[in-house]
Write a protein that holds these residues in place. Structure first.
Motif, PDB file in Angstrom:
ATOM      1  N   GLU A 520       0.824  -1.209   0.000  1.00 37.20           N
ATOM      2  CA  GLU A 520       0.000   0.000   0.000  1.00 37.20           C
ATOM      3  C   GLU A 520       0.859   1.259   0.000  1.00 37.20           C
ATOM      4  O   GLU A 520       0.664   2.155  -0.830  1.00 37.20           O
ATOM      5  N   LEU A 521       1.820   1.343   0.905  1.00 39.58           N
ATOM      6  CA  LEU A 521       2.677   2.525   0.975  1.00 39.58           C
ATOM      7  C   LEU A 521       3.542   2.649  -0.269  1.00 39.58           C
ATOM      8  O   LEU A 521       3.703   3.738  -0.829  1.00 39.58           O
ATOM      9  N   PHE A 522       4.119   1.528  -0.709  1.00 33.10           N
ATOM     10  CA  PHE A 522       4.996   1.585  -1.882  1.00 33.10           C
ATOM     11  C   PHE A 522       4.233   2.012  -3.122  1.00 33.10           C
ATOM     12  O   PHE A 522       4.684   2.898  -3.861  1.00 33.10           O
ATOM     13  N   ASP A 523       3.100   1.383  -3.377  1.00 29.72           N
ATOM     14  CA  ASP A 523       2.366   1.675  -4.610  1.00 29.72           C
ATOM     15  C   ASP A 523       1.944   3.137  -4.668  1.00 29.72           C
ATOM     16  O   ASP A 523       1.991   3.767  -5.737  1.00 29.72           O
ATOM     17  N   HIS A 524       1.529   3.687  -3.536  1.00 25.00           N
ATOM     18  CA  HIS A 524       1.148   5.105  -3.520  1.00 25.00           C
ATOM     19  C   HIS A 524       2.353   5.989  -3.810  1.00 25.00           C
ATOM     20  O   HIS A 524       2.265   6.936  -4.611  1.00 25.00           O
ATOM     21  N   ALA A 525       3.489   5.690  -3.178  1.00 26.84           N
ATOM     22  CA  ALA A 525       4.683   6.519  -3.366  1.00 26.84           C
ATOM     23  C   ALA A 525       5.207   6.407  -4.803  1.00 26.84           C
ATOM     24  O   ALA A 525       5.601   7.413  -5.412  1.00 26.84           O
ATOM     25  N   PHE A 526       5.202   5.201  -5.352  1.00 26.53           N
ATOM     26  CA  PHE A 526       5.701   4.994  -6.711  1.00 26.53           C
ATOM     27  C   PHE A 526       4.813   5.716  -7.726  1.00 26.53           C
ATOM     28  O   PHE A 526       5.302   6.354  -8.673  1.00 26.53           O
ATOM     29  N   GLU A 548      10.179   8.639  -0.092  1.00 25.44           N
ATOM     30  CA  GLU A 548      10.091   8.884   1.350  1.00 25.44           C
ATOM     31  C   GLU A 548       8.964   9.859   1.660  1.00 25.44           C
ATOM     32  O   GLU A 548       8.205   9.672   2.620  1.00 25.44           O
ATOM     33  N   ASP A 549       8.850  10.909   0.869  1.00 28.99           N
ATOM     34  CA  ASP A 549       7.879  11.957   1.125  1.00 28.99           C
ATOM     35  C   ASP A 549       6.450  11.420   1.101  1.00 28.99           C
ATOM     36  O   ASP A 549       5.609  11.821   1.905  1.00 28.99           O
ATOM     37  N   ALA A 550       6.163  10.516   0.189  1.00 30.61           N
ATOM     38  CA  ALA A 550       4.796  10.021   0.011  1.00 30.61           C
ATOM     39  C   ALA A 550       4.469   8.832   0.894  1.00 30.61           C
ATOM     40  O   ALA A 550       3.341   8.333   0.867  1.00 30.61           O
ATOM     41  N   SER A 551       5.446   8.356   1.686  1.00 38.26           N
ATOM     42  CA  SER A 551       5.218   7.153   2.487  1.00 38.26           C
ATOM     43  C   SER A 551       5.510   7.325   3.971  1.00 38.26           C
ATOM     44  O   SER A 551       5.103   6.482   4.774  1.00 38.26           O
ATOM     45  N   ALA A 552       6.257   8.370   4.352  1.00 37.46           N
ATOM     46  CA  ALA A 552       6.696   8.555   5.740  1.00 37.46           C
ATOM     47  C   ALA A 552       7.581   7.405   6.208  1.00 37.46           C
ATOM     48  O   ALA A 552       7.585   7.043   7.385  1.00 37.46           O
ATOM     49  N   VAL A 553       8.326   6.834   5.287  1.00 36.83           N
ATOM     50  CA  VAL A 553       9.288   5.779   5.621  1.00 36.83           C
ATOM     51  C   VAL A 553      10.690   6.318   5.348  1.00 36.83           C
ATOM     52  O   VAL A 553      10.980   6.769   4.236  1.00 36.83           O
ATOM     53  N   ASP A 554      11.551   6.298   6.368  1.00 34.19           N
ATOM     54  CA  ASP A 554      12.943   6.728   6.182  1.00 34.19           C
ATOM     55  C   ASP A 554      13.680   5.631   5.429  1.00 34.19           C
ATOM     56  O   ASP A 554      13.902   4.543   5.948  1.00 34.19           O
ATOM     57  N   LEU A 555      14.071   5.934   4.201  1.00 34.64           N
ATOM     58  CA  LEU A 555      14.702   4.936   3.340  1.00 34.64           C
ATOM     59  C   LEU A 555      16.155   5.255   3.030  1.00 34.64           C
ATOM     60  O   LEU A 555      16.751   4.590   2.175  1.00 34.64           O
TER      61      LEU A 555
END
Length: 784
Positions: A520-526, A548-555
């Motif tokens: 879910e998070l990846f597909d939205h960010a991509f 990172e911006d669209a998922s709130a995950v520090d990558l």
């Protein structure tokens, strides 16, 4: 509980906590942020990864007229380029790409080629070394709109055009170029375009690209991208509108980027009717049938036809021409917009191409649109010819040819489908999301290969994808590091090009989607990245920041490890210690100790003494026995029970309940052998054979990148632990993933030193079939 599998220790946990992990790091902190590596955000490109309020890009529009000489295999052309300066800068000159110059006899590509002589060499390799092919652009003139010659300087594959006066912001400049060049035989000089000769019917099939001088990109982040074209770094180009007229032999069929403008002049009434039928058909409609193409092969029409095409907001143009072409088409709707999916192929491509190509094109457009942005162009074309796989806006060249008898192996079938998906998918990366291929191959090939993998899996369940699955990347990541380069390496300097620029980035993105971020998070960010940078020029920083911006995950740790190093995944489960919480109840604890003592094996000396010693002195003289000969230290005394009762009185009801629960504590010792920090996926198998998966985020390594311990608490006893059981992190050594250790299963087979080529399964089936079955299995050679 099979306590013998682990180091059996008892821990009295009256308010105790597991020890914290070490806080020291050896070497570079793998969780350090990328701020020092990424460019500073500005009003053109923001810290979020989105285009800034002042983002700009240049524009180049083309009016091209080109002729194909089928007798000499040559191109003659002239064009008018209108270049619009939308930057804030004043430009005293323009840079034009002359990519055909890679085939010039004096090209720097030829001069810098490396190679070795072998004891046995193919004729193709020999011809490559001895070739006297006269390639490269022959520029006849470069003039302004007034017809006056412009000063130019050619530097290998780049030509500088000096302007009569500087081009200021907002201004346009139009100039004309005339040129010609010889087309290469693709089977002898393997480039991205060329011709194939068919000796059986003495015909040619042309796949034509890089056929005109093209504008280089001038951007906010690097100015002119005029790095020389050496062969790997592909084409960085601005967007614009194209009007292209292609003059070819009158009996040729021509397919190209854009939409055909003069169908009534170049198509028969029957072909036009079929094309209209394709707009509502549920399966591909033949515009030119195989029977018609075969007839055309045996004739030679006199004269020529000119095919006119127009394309809006594209970055390039390519085309194909042959009298051998079968042509089919089927229209689909993409968010309400019609897209004509088409294929051009010779009879040699059937039955594979007639059965699959256009269906694959349509499937690719639908699937990529779902994961990125809706496809905006009016057509999508797959052409079969000598080029193994190459992409251009709305049109691509693809390989995959069956045997002459029409049979094919599964590998050939899926290879063809995969290359069509891949090349059609390039319409999105980089034809629309227009990254700098000359600098970063992975931004188009890697991202495209990843979505190709998703598309393959939606074509057929358990599709045999060669790239995308993490386990498929292990062998590459195990190679000597001197034979690897980080993904963030310039296109011309990459080692193991396919693995580095295609496979590894695709694997990284699959791991991000399935293991690190979740779908879910990846597909939205991509999708956000695709939407932000459609019809623009993104950089790696824009991609990293947007994800990172669209998922709130520090990558940052992920980009640093996967893209900036050659570290590999190898997390070892070195040991597991088993702990149980003491209940303090003497009835329970003493009984447990008695069971342990009874289960403990006697020493080898004790076993042999029991057999060899008939009696001991104490056996012979009972009077030597005393209190301790009958004392049981594990017998529960009233004093033991009183101490337990007093202890329980000091606990709250919640603490008393906690002591009464069955809980098992396991301390896992984990070591990062490969250097790449990754999530830790642990499969627990319980004594009742049930299983559970626990995923520990990669941040477990943040205070010690090399070694950590992790405590896992369960309500049931565990008999085994396995790391990465579904091989979802590209772990390169599975032998250290299990505790207790598990033997690696493998097999070997005997073979003869020289094996004869075996028929494909379709041929084998035909050989063993009855006469009636053979007639039923005989390939049709394509749709009529």
């Amino acid at each position: 509980m099979r306590r013998f599998l682990f180091a059996g220790l008892v821990l009295a946990l009256a308010g105790q906590r597991p020890a914290l992990a070490q806080t020291t790091n050896s070497g570079t902190d793998k969780f350090a942020q990328l701020e020092t590596l990424l460019p500073t955000p500005n009003t053109y490109r923001t810290a979020s990864g989105a285009p800034g309020k002042d983002y700009w890009q240049q524009r180049a529009d083309y009016d091209i007229k080109v002729s194909l000489d089928d007798a000499k295999q040559a191109i003659t052309g002239r064009e008018t380029i209108t270049y619009t300066n939308l930057s804030p800068d004043v430009l005293p000159y323009l840079w034009v790409q002359l990519d055909q110059n890679i085939l010039d006899k004096n090209s720097i590509t030829k001069a810098t080629e490396v190679g070795q002589l072998q004891d046995k060499m193919s004729f193709n390799a020999l011809e490559g070394m001895l070739s006297d092919f006269d390639g490269g652009f022959k520029i006849e003139s470069v003039t302004g709109k007034d017809g006056k010659a412009l000063k130019t300087v050619t530097n290998h594959t780049m030509m500088r055009v000096d302007l009569p006066s500087p081009l200021r912001p907002g201004q346009s400049f139009a100039f004309n170029v005339k040129w010609h060049y010889n087309i290469n035989d693709q089977l002898k000089i393997n480039e991205r375009s060329g011709y194939e000769y068919f000796p059986e019917d003495k015909n040619y099939l042309y796949e034509i690209a890089q056929f005109y001088p093209r504008m280089a990109v001038y951007s906010d982040n690097q100015g002119w991208q005029h790095k020389q074209f050496l062969g790997n770094g592909e084409f960085t180009l601005p967007f614009g509108d194209y009007k292209v007229s292609i003059t070819a032999p009158a009996d040729h069929v021509v397919g190209a980027t854009g939409t055909l403008q003069n169908a009534s002049q170049v198509l028969t009434a029957t072909q036009q009717k079929r094309f209209e039928q394709a707009k509502t058909a549920k399966k591909p409609v033949l515009i030119v049938s195989q029977e018609e193409a075969v007839k055309a092969e045996g004739k030679r029409a006199t004269g020529t036809k000119t095919w006119s095409f127009a394309a809006k907001n594209v970055r390039d143009f390519a085309w194909a021409s042959s009298r051998k072409f079968i042509w089919d088409a089927m229209q689909i709707k993409q968010e309400g917009k019609p897209v004509m999916c088409m294929s051009y192929y010779p009879k040699e491509g059937n039955p594979l191409w007639g059965k699959y190509s256009t269906e694959v094109v349509a499937h690719t457009i639908k699937t990529y649109s779902k994961f990125t942005i809706p496809y905006q162009y009016p057509v999508a074309i797959s052409v079969h010819g000598p080029v193994g796989g190459m992409e251009y806006p709305m049109l691509c060249f693809n390989g995959g040819r069956p045997e002459k008898d029409g049979t094919y192996s599964a590998q050939r079938k899926y290879g063809m489908i995969s290359v069509i998906i891949h090349e059609v998918g390039h319409n999105f990366f980089p034809m629309i999301i227009n990254s700098d291929e000359r600098q970063w191959t992975w931004m188009d090939e890697g991202l495209n290969t990843f979505v190709q993998y998703l598309t393959e899996q939606e074509w057929e369940r358990n599709y045999p994808s060669s790239r995308g699955e993490p386990r498929n990347m292990v062998n590459y990541m195990l190679t000597d590091k001197t034979l690897q380069t980080p993904i963030m390496t310039n296109s011309e300097s990459v080692l193991q090009f396919g693995n580095n620029a295609y496979g590894k980035p695709a694997t990284a993105l699959n791991i991000l989607r399935e293991t690190v971020m979740g779908r879910e998070l990846f597909d939205h960010a991509f999708k956000t990245y695709a939407q932000r940078w459609a019809y623009k020029h993104p950089t790696p920083a824009d991609f990293f920041r947007t994800m990172e911006d669209a998922s709130a995950v520090d990558l940052d740790w992920f980009w640093r490890g996967w893209f900036y190093t050659t570290d590999r995944t190898d997390i070892a489960l070195e040991s597991v210690k088993s702990y149980e919480m003491s209940t303090k109840n003497p009835q329970v604890e003493n009984a447990r100790l008695q069971q342990q003592q009874a289960a403990a094996p006697a020493s080898i000396s004790a076993q042999r003494n029991a057999q060899d010693l008939k009696s001991t002195l104490v056996d012979e003289k009972p009077e030597l026995k005393d209190f301790y000969n009958s004392f049981n230290p594990l017998a529960v005394t009233p004093a033991d029970q009183q101490r337990y009762t007093a202890y329980m009185g000091t606990l709250s009801p919640e603490q008393q309940q906690r002591l009464g629960q069955e809980q098992h504590f396991y301390e896992l010792s984990l070591r990062n052998v490969g250097g790449l920090v990754m999530p830790v996926i642990v499969q627990l198998t319980y004594a009742d054979n049930s299983q559970e998966i626990q995923t520990i985020p990669a941040e477990i390594w943040r205070k010690n990148n090399a070694q950590v311990s992790k405590v896992i608490v369960t309500k049931k006893p565990v008999i085994s632990f396995v790391l990465d059981p579904f091989q979802q992190t590209a772990d390169t050594d599975l032998s250290n993933n299990a505790f207790p250790r598990q033997p690696a299963a493998s097999r070997f087979e005997l073979f003869q030193q020289q094996q004869q080529a075996q028929p494909n399964p379709m041929q084998q089936a035909a050989q063993s079939a009855s006469p009636m079955q053979k007639q039923e299995q005989k390939p049709t050679g394509g749709t009529k």
